[in-house]
Design an enzyme around this catalytic site. Sequence first.
Site, PDB file in Angstrom:
ATOM      1  N   ASP A   1       0.828  -1.202   0.000  1.00 52.01           N
ATOM      2  CA  ASP A   1       0.000   0.000   0.000  1.00 52.01           C
ATOM      3  C   ASP A   1       0.867   1.259   0.000  1.00 52.01           C
ATOM      4  O   ASP A   1       1.941   1.290   0.609  1.00 52.01           O
ATOM      5  CB  ASP A   1      -0.906  -0.003   1.239  1.00 52.01           C
ATOM      6  CG  ASP A   1      -1.657   1.296   1.398  1.00 52.01           C
ATOM      7  OD1 ASP A   1      -2.526   1.570   0.551  1.00 52.01           O
ATOM      8  OD2 ASP A   1      -1.378   2.039   2.358  1.00 52.01           O
TER       9      ASP A   1
ATOM     10  N   GLU B   1       1.255  -0.334  -5.174  1.00 60.67           N
ATOM     11  CA  GLU B   1       0.236   0.690  -5.393  1.00 60.67           C
ATOM     12  C   GLU B   1       0.969   2.007  -5.636  1.00 60.67           C
ATOM     13  O   GLU B   1       1.267   2.758  -4.713  1.00 60.67           O
ATOM     14  CB  GLU B   1      -0.696   0.802  -4.181  1.00 60.67           C
ATOM     15  CG  GLU B   1      -1.917   1.674  -4.481  1.00 60.67           C
ATOM     16  CD  GLU B   1      -2.445   2.439  -3.286  1.00 60.67           C
ATOM     17  OE1 GLU B   1      -3.595   2.872  -3.338  1.00 60.67           O
ATOM     18  OE2 GLU B   1      -1.701   2.623  -2.304  1.00 60.67           O
TER      19      GLU B   1
END
Length: 642
Positions: A306, A359
Amino acid sequence: MTRLQDHLQEIEKRYGNLATYASAHQYVGIHYRVHDDTWSVREWAPGAKSVSLVGEFNQWNKQSHPLVLGAQGVWETHLPGETLKHKDLVKLHIVGADDSARDRIPACIQRAVQDETSKDYSGQVWQPEEAYVWQNDFDPSTIDCPLIYECHVGMSGEEPRIHSYREFADEVLPRICALGYNTIQLMAVQEHPYYGSFGYHVSSFFAACSRFGTPEDLKYLIDQAHGMNIAVLLDIVHSHAVKNIAEGLNEFDGTDHQYFHSGERGDQPQWDSKCFDYGKDEVRQFLLSNTLFWIDEFRFDGFRFDGVTSMLYHHHGSVAFDHYDKYFTDGPDEDAILYLGMATTLINQLKPGCIVVAEDMSGMPGLCRPTSEGGIGFTHRLAMGIPDYWIKLLKHKQDEDWAPEEIWNVMSNRRFGEANIAYAESHDQALVGDKTIAFRLMDKEMYWHMNIDDEHPVIERGIALHKIIRLFTLVSGGEGWLNFMGNEFGHPEWLDFPREGNDWSSHYCRRQWSLVDNPELRYQHLNAFDSTMIHLTKKHHLLACNPAQMLSVHNADQVLAAERGNIIFVFNLNPQQSFPDYHISMPGNVKPGDQYRLVLDSDSEEHGGHCRLDPSATYTVNEHHQLSIYIPSRTCIALERI
């Protein structure tokens, strides 16, 4: 590249290998030692003035079980085996460098639980008598391209409550398997104090979220997935941490710079959280240990990292990446880049074939190339511009004005040699305040006109475009695919976690599988189309093939044809006009006389269409190297050479 190699060589000299270096969690923390029937308790808190173990076992007495400061800022004590038992609640009482006196959860605790009355978190000793017995082996290298089903366990059930790992394994995994997905991505697994953060404000990095069950329950989920030949990715958060002092790592030893950067640099203002200091050896070791732990203890097959853009740059990505200097001279965080290279190296050593997704919205060159080439070592990046483009298109243009060539250029605009995960929408679009593609297309009409006998024009248009958007994105957008739970059948409601603004309601924190199971409703048609699309992709290894090639496009007609993996895809975006004898130029390896058959038809009865194509028809390539086909309006089809 040189810096990474230098660090890895130094680690090999001192520790023998990277995995040993990344095993700090096996040294610090609370561990039972079978060989001498003792507990070792260790904690890295270099700035602390005193540390003691408190808990149910000593009635939370702050003086009875002190730790002693040893080398490199690690506090330590050893206790007889009978001192602690399975499920005991524990904390560390720490007098910090600032003279603060606080009860803290051990940094490497492997279970943290919340008191239902006080809402306070405590660490919990987790030492069950019997270890989980794994039933299924799985090799992630068998997956040539990830078809990812993104999941949140807690909101995976029909009822407005928190659901469990075992419920997900028994009730939702079979659905995912039937659809044809080969990978699941689990959100919100690392322990987090606020349910509504979607799991992205992590407090205890080594603890599986206790809201959903025990560590053994999570192992059962992963084991069941492996039995279905489904890889399991952890949505891992190493980009930031919750700033809560009571539950997390912030000011752990009474300073603001133990795990995080000091002062303003330690704050992530966009997320109201704390930024790790990747330049500190102990922090890199902590995070690498966390990576090893999830692979070793729970057998995860990879990670979706993330917030990678926030890690890569001192400015956290808040610039326009319009020049290569923006990637390499204007703001890159060399320490974070070093850490990510070490993490991908470790993951590849521990489990060759692991899927490691970044990401990243910046598009840093080399992010998804091997570290041996000077890259950072991720296997894939999320194609984050694609869902943003679809939102922009749906908000600002009538579909009568959609130009298929423009859409194609956006979908296919990626750096060759760096694999992308394509997706039309993710959990972000499903959250309250935003809209999924289905809801953006059909809005409130979904509540009244989804019956199979109701031919409402808004629903007709929405269902047709929903299928076209998803197939267009999958075919042209990347080397992998991602779908968020429920989006495949056009789930009609947004997500809204319990919070003060909705009186702590869980009503919208669920997935309504009864809608897709109801034979009277049209959700089944979107679900069936998704299954056909995914199974076709798997059968022909489409996303492992070279990028799609456009064969022909006519913006005025709103028709585009493309080839990927020897499958011909034709899209007619035109809302009114069907073309009875449309000529499609064929690839160079196709000869006159070759025949094709229909293998996917968004207009079929099964997929909620109007059955304007004959499913048994064959199509022959003519002497002009073209295929002549009937293309109904608002339809997408796939043709396979016989």
